[in-house]
Write a protein that holds these residues in place. Sequence first.
Motif, PDB file in Angstrom:
ATOM      1  N   VAL A 157      -6.355 -12.151   2.053  1.00 58.40           N
ATOM      2  CA  VAL A 157      -6.037 -10.918   2.775  1.00 58.40           C
ATOM      3  C   VAL A 157      -5.907  -9.748   1.801  1.00 58.40           C
ATOM      4  O   VAL A 157      -6.415  -8.642   2.056  1.00 58.40           O
ATOM      5  N   ARG A 158      -5.235  -9.974   0.686  1.00 56.03           N
ATOM      6  CA  ARG A 158      -5.099  -8.910  -0.316  1.00 56.03           C
ATOM      7  C   ARG A 158      -6.471  -8.463  -0.820  1.00 56.03           C
ATOM      8  O   ARG A 158      -6.730  -7.259  -0.971  1.00 56.03           O
ATOM      9  N   ALA A 159      -7.361  -9.411  -1.082  1.00 56.40           N
ATOM     10  CA  ALA A 159      -8.697  -9.067  -1.565  1.00 56.40           C
ATOM     11  C   ALA A 159      -9.484  -8.289  -0.521  1.00 56.40           C
ATOM     12  O   ALA A 159     -10.219  -7.349  -0.853  1.00 56.40           O
ATOM     13  N   LEU A 160      -9.329  -8.663   0.739  1.00 55.31           N
ATOM     14  CA  LEU A 160     -10.019  -7.959   1.821  1.00 55.31           C
ATOM     15  C   LEU A 160      -9.544  -6.513   1.902  1.00 55.31           C
ATOM     16  O   LEU A 160     -10.351  -5.582   2.067  1.00 55.31           O
ATOM     17  N   VAL A 161      -8.245  -6.298   1.767  1.00 52.30           N
ATOM     18  CA  VAL A 161      -7.688  -4.947   1.803  1.00 52.30           C
ATOM     19  C   VAL A 161      -8.174  -4.139   0.607  1.00 52.30           C
ATOM     20  O   VAL A 161      -8.623  -2.989   0.741  1.00 52.30           O
ATOM     21  N   ASP A 162      -8.109  -4.729  -0.574  1.00 52.01           N
ATOM     22  CA  ASP A 162      -8.546  -4.021  -1.774  1.00 52.01           C
ATOM     23  C   ASP A 162     -10.001  -3.592  -1.660  1.00 52.01           C
ATOM     24  O   ASP A 162     -10.358  -2.443  -1.967  1.00 52.01           O
ATOM     25  N   ASP A 163     -10.848  -4.496  -1.232  1.00 56.41           N
ATOM     26  CA  ASP A 163     -12.263  -4.171  -1.106  1.00 56.41           C
ATOM     27  C   ASP A 163     -12.489  -3.065  -0.078  1.00 56.41           C
ATOM     28  O   ASP A 163     -13.242  -2.115  -0.328  1.00 56.41           O
ATOM     29  N   GLY A 164     -11.833  -3.157   1.061  1.00 51.65           N
ATOM     30  CA  GLY A 164     -12.029  -2.160   2.105  1.00 51.65           C
ATOM     31  C   GLY A 164     -11.557  -0.783   1.705  1.00 51.65           C
ATOM     32  O   GLY A 164     -12.207   0.231   2.018  1.00 51.65           O
ATOM     33  N   LEU A 165     -10.429  -0.718   0.999  1.00 56.32           N
ATOM     34  CA  LEU A 165      -9.900   0.583   0.606  1.00 56.32           C
ATOM     35  C   LEU A 165     -10.739   1.243  -0.487  1.00 56.32           C
ATOM     36  O   LEU A 165     -10.684   2.468  -0.655  1.00 56.32           O
ATOM     37  N   ARG A 166     -11.506   0.462  -1.235  1.00 57.57           N
ATOM     38  CA  ARG A 166     -12.383   1.035  -2.262  1.00 57.57           C
ATOM     39  C   ARG A 166     -13.634   1.672  -1.668  1.00 57.57           C
ATOM     40  O   ARG A 166     -14.298   2.472  -2.329  1.00 57.57           O
ATOM     41  N   ARG A 167     -13.949   1.303  -0.448  1.00 56.09           N
ATOM     42  CA  ARG A 167     -15.175   1.809   0.173  1.00 56.09           C
ATOM     43  C   ARG A 167     -14.920   3.190   0.768  1.00 56.09           C
ATOM     44  O   ARG A 167     -13.895   3.442   1.393  1.00 56.09           O
ATOM     45  N   ALA A 168     -15.896   4.077   0.611  1.00 55.09           N
ATOM     46  CA  ALA A 168     -15.734   5.458   1.074  1.00 55.09           C
ATOM     47  C   ALA A 168     -15.844   5.563   2.585  1.00 55.09           C
ATOM     48  O   ALA A 168     -15.172   6.382   3.213  1.00 55.09           O
ATOM     49  N   ASP A 169     -16.691   4.739   3.179  1.00 54.92           N
ATOM     50  CA  ASP A 169     -16.961   4.856   4.618  1.00 54.92           C
ATOM     51  C   ASP A 169     -16.565   3.579   5.333  1.00 54.92           C
ATOM     52  O   ASP A 169     -16.947   2.476   4.929  1.00 54.92           O
ATOM     53  N   ASP A 170     -15.827   3.733   6.412  1.00 52.50           N
ATOM     54  CA  ASP A 170     -15.505   2.593   7.265  1.00 52.50           C
ATOM     55  C   ASP A 170     -16.640   2.364   8.255  1.00 52.50           C
ATOM     56  O   ASP A 170     -17.280   3.298   8.735  1.00 52.50           O
ATOM     57  N   GLU A 171     -16.883   1.097   8.593  1.00 50.91           N
ATOM     58  CA  GLU A 171     -17.896   0.766   9.590  1.00 50.91           C
ATOM     59  C   GLU A 171     -17.403   1.156  10.979  1.00 50.91           C
ATOM     60  O   GLU A 171     -16.193   1.142  11.250  1.00 50.91           O
ATOM     61  N   ILE A 219       0.874  -1.181   0.000  1.00 50.89           N
ATOM     62  CA  ILE A 219       0.000   0.000   0.000  1.00 50.89           C
ATOM     63  C   ILE A 219       0.906   1.224   0.000  1.00 50.89           C
ATOM     64  O   ILE A 219       1.629   1.479   0.969  1.00 50.89           O
ATOM     65  N   ASP A 220       0.865   2.006  -1.058  1.00 46.23           N
ATOM     66  CA  ASP A 220       1.779   3.135  -1.188  1.00 46.23           C
ATOM     67  C   ASP A 220       1.463   4.273  -0.226  1.00 46.23           C
ATOM     68  O   ASP A 220       2.369   4.922   0.307  1.00 46.23           O
ATOM     69  N   ASN A 221       0.195   4.536   0.010  1.00 41.82           N
ATOM     70  CA  ASN A 221      -0.227   5.682   0.793  1.00 41.82           C
ATOM     71  C   ASN A 221      -0.217   5.370   2.282  1.00 41.82           C
ATOM     72  O   ASN A 221      -0.816   4.386   2.725  1.00 41.82           O
ATOM     73  N   ALA A 222       0.445   6.209   3.082  1.00 40.04           N
ATOM     74  CA  ALA A 222       0.571   5.958   4.526  1.00 40.04           C
ATOM     75  C   ALA A 222      -0.780   5.946   5.216  1.00 40.04           C
ATOM     76  O   ALA A 222      -1.028   5.119   6.116  1.00 40.04           O
ATOM     77  N   ALA A 223      -1.673   6.854   4.843  1.00 38.57           N
ATOM     78  CA  ALA A 223      -2.997   6.896   5.463  1.00 38.57           C
ATOM     79  C   ALA A 223      -3.777   5.622   5.154  1.00 38.57           C
ATOM     80  O   ALA A 223      -4.488   5.087   6.020  1.00 38.57           O
ATOM     81  N   ASP A 224      -3.634   5.108   3.934  1.00 40.32           N
ATOM     82  CA  ASP A 224      -4.329   3.878   3.567  1.00 40.32           C
ATOM     83  C   ASP A 224      -3.760   2.668   4.306  1.00 40.32           C
ATOM     84  O   ASP A 224      -4.486   1.700   4.586  1.00 40.32           O
ATOM     85  N   ARG A 225      -2.471   2.693   4.619  1.00 45.63           N
ATOM     86  CA  ARG A 225      -1.907   1.582   5.389  1.00 45.63           C
ATOM     87  C   ARG A 225      -2.551   1.504   6.775  1.00 45.63           C
ATOM     88  O   ARG A 225      -2.855   0.414   7.271  1.00 45.63           O
ATOM     89  N   VAL A 226      -2.768   2.652   7.384  1.00 49.50           N
ATOM     90  CA  VAL A 226      -3.430   2.671   8.693  1.00 49.50           C
ATOM     91  C   VAL A 226      -4.887   2.250   8.550  1.00 49.50           C
ATOM     92  O   VAL A 226      -5.419   1.497   9.369  1.00 49.50           O
ATOM     93  N   ARG A 227      -5.546   2.713   7.492  1.00 46.87           N
ATOM     94  CA  ARG A 227      -6.925   2.292   7.240  1.00 46.87           C
ATOM     95  C   ARG A 227      -7.012   0.780   7.083  1.00 46.87           C
ATOM     96  O   ARG A 227      -7.967   0.138   7.539  1.00 46.87           O
ATOM     97  N   ALA A 228      -6.011   0.197   6.423  1.00 46.37           N
ATOM     98  CA  ALA A 228      -6.035  -1.243   6.185  1.00 46.37           C
ATOM     99  C   ALA A 228      -5.968  -2.034   7.495  1.00 46.37           C
ATOM    100  O   ALA A 228      -6.561  -3.113   7.605  1.00 46.37           O
ATOM    101  N   VAL A 229      -5.256  -1.506   8.481  1.00 45.27           N
ATOM    102  CA  VAL A 229      -5.248  -2.158   9.795  1.00 45.27           C
ATOM    103  C   VAL A 229      -6.666  -2.219  10.347  1.00 45.27           C
ATOM    104  O   VAL A 229      -7.119  -3.258  10.853  1.00 45.27           O
ATOM    105  N   ASN A 230      -7.384  -1.112  10.258  1.00 50.98           N
ATOM    106  CA  ASN A 230      -8.759  -1.079  10.750  1.00 50.98           C
ATOM    107  C   ASN A 230      -9.671  -2.005   9.949  1.00 50.98           C
ATOM    108  O   ASN A 230     -10.608  -2.609  10.491  1.00 50.98           O
ATOM    109  N   ILE A 231      -9.407  -2.122   8.637  1.00 51.96           N
ATOM    110  CA  ILE A 231     -10.209  -3.000   7.782  1.00 51.96           C
ATOM    111  C   ILE A 231     -10.045  -4.464   8.177  1.00 51.96           C
ATOM    112  O   ILE A 231     -11.014  -5.229   8.275  1.00 51.96           O
TER     113      ILE A 231
END
Length: 360
Positions: free
Chosen positions: A247-261, A131-143
């Motif tokens: 795991v890769r698919a889970l990250v990809d799907d989560g990062l495409r979503r605008a809103d986190d649960e 994941i290139d973007n630092a903010a997205d890496r943190v989001r991926a932990v939450n995902i």
Amino acid sequence: MARSFGVEEEFILADAESLTPVNVAHDVIDHLLALRLPGTITTEFLDCQIEYATGICTTAEQAVDELSAFRLALQSWAEPRGLVVVPSGTPFLTGNPRLTPAIERYQLISDDVGILAGEHMVNGMHVHVGIDNAADRVRAVNIIRPWLPLLLGLSANSPFWQGTDTGFHSWRTVHQRRWTTNGIPPIYVDEHEHERMRKRMIGVGATRSYNTANWGVRVSENLPTVELRIGDVQLTAATAVSLALVVRALVDDGLRRADDEPPEVHHVLDAELWHAGRYGIENGVYNPLTREHADASKPVAHLLQLLAEDYDGPVPAFVTDELATLAAGRDGATRQREALAGGVEGLSAFYRDRMHEGAA
């Protein structure tokens, strides 16, 4: 273009007749490095352990080829010496482990954790997703966070300890719970909070650096990746790669979503993680889609659907076969127990055959 990923695996070398760990990793490392295999080969915390990490991969075939080549090389070195490589999250017996010599970092960790050092005979499978973007890496932990119990249940592969069936599918999980940080990570509002909390933990307990933070998923300290650490090492390269793709698919799907649960509370996920370590997926699991403890079939089916949508082209047949086996409840722990019906000799032969499986 498919997102990059990589897989790390840890193994224990043991006497083939007794399955007692043997402190010989320092002897094999130069031999393995001379083979110039792709990826990275290193010693591990204890001298009976060795670690391998693939290079940067984009396809299942590349990753399984790299893991299989290393597994075959290590087992081929071990067999003439009366040894077997143990692809299990914990060894059948513990023996008399010693720290890998002449590595200061390992000695410092040992000083920090005291008696736990000699009992840290655990082998994990770590999955890195690029994941290139630092903010997205943190989001991926939450995902990934609410999926940790299910991911553990699918990857559970450590039923034995000191020659005894523990009753757990992942006894490694019990050992991991004794460290300063463990399992379910905090929720991070953004990358700034992540950085603040990361720095806050350094120097507390055994967290000498963030590399010793033992969360089940974390932002990598050294790579532009999110790193899943919850899984036991797998019996075969094919199983490891199949889980990595999920795991890769889970990250990809989560990062495409605008809103986190809204996040699930920590104590619920922590209890569900223990449950998955105890039972795998055979006695219900946490379903992040409904926030209920229920049969594993629906959340597993959801992950398989994400994989089918995410993979660049048809999903390889071996991946769908491996995941179908896990979804049916035949995780590594179950298969190890079946192998032990043939005694220690049968379990040793089972390990040997799994290390050869998939190799060209």
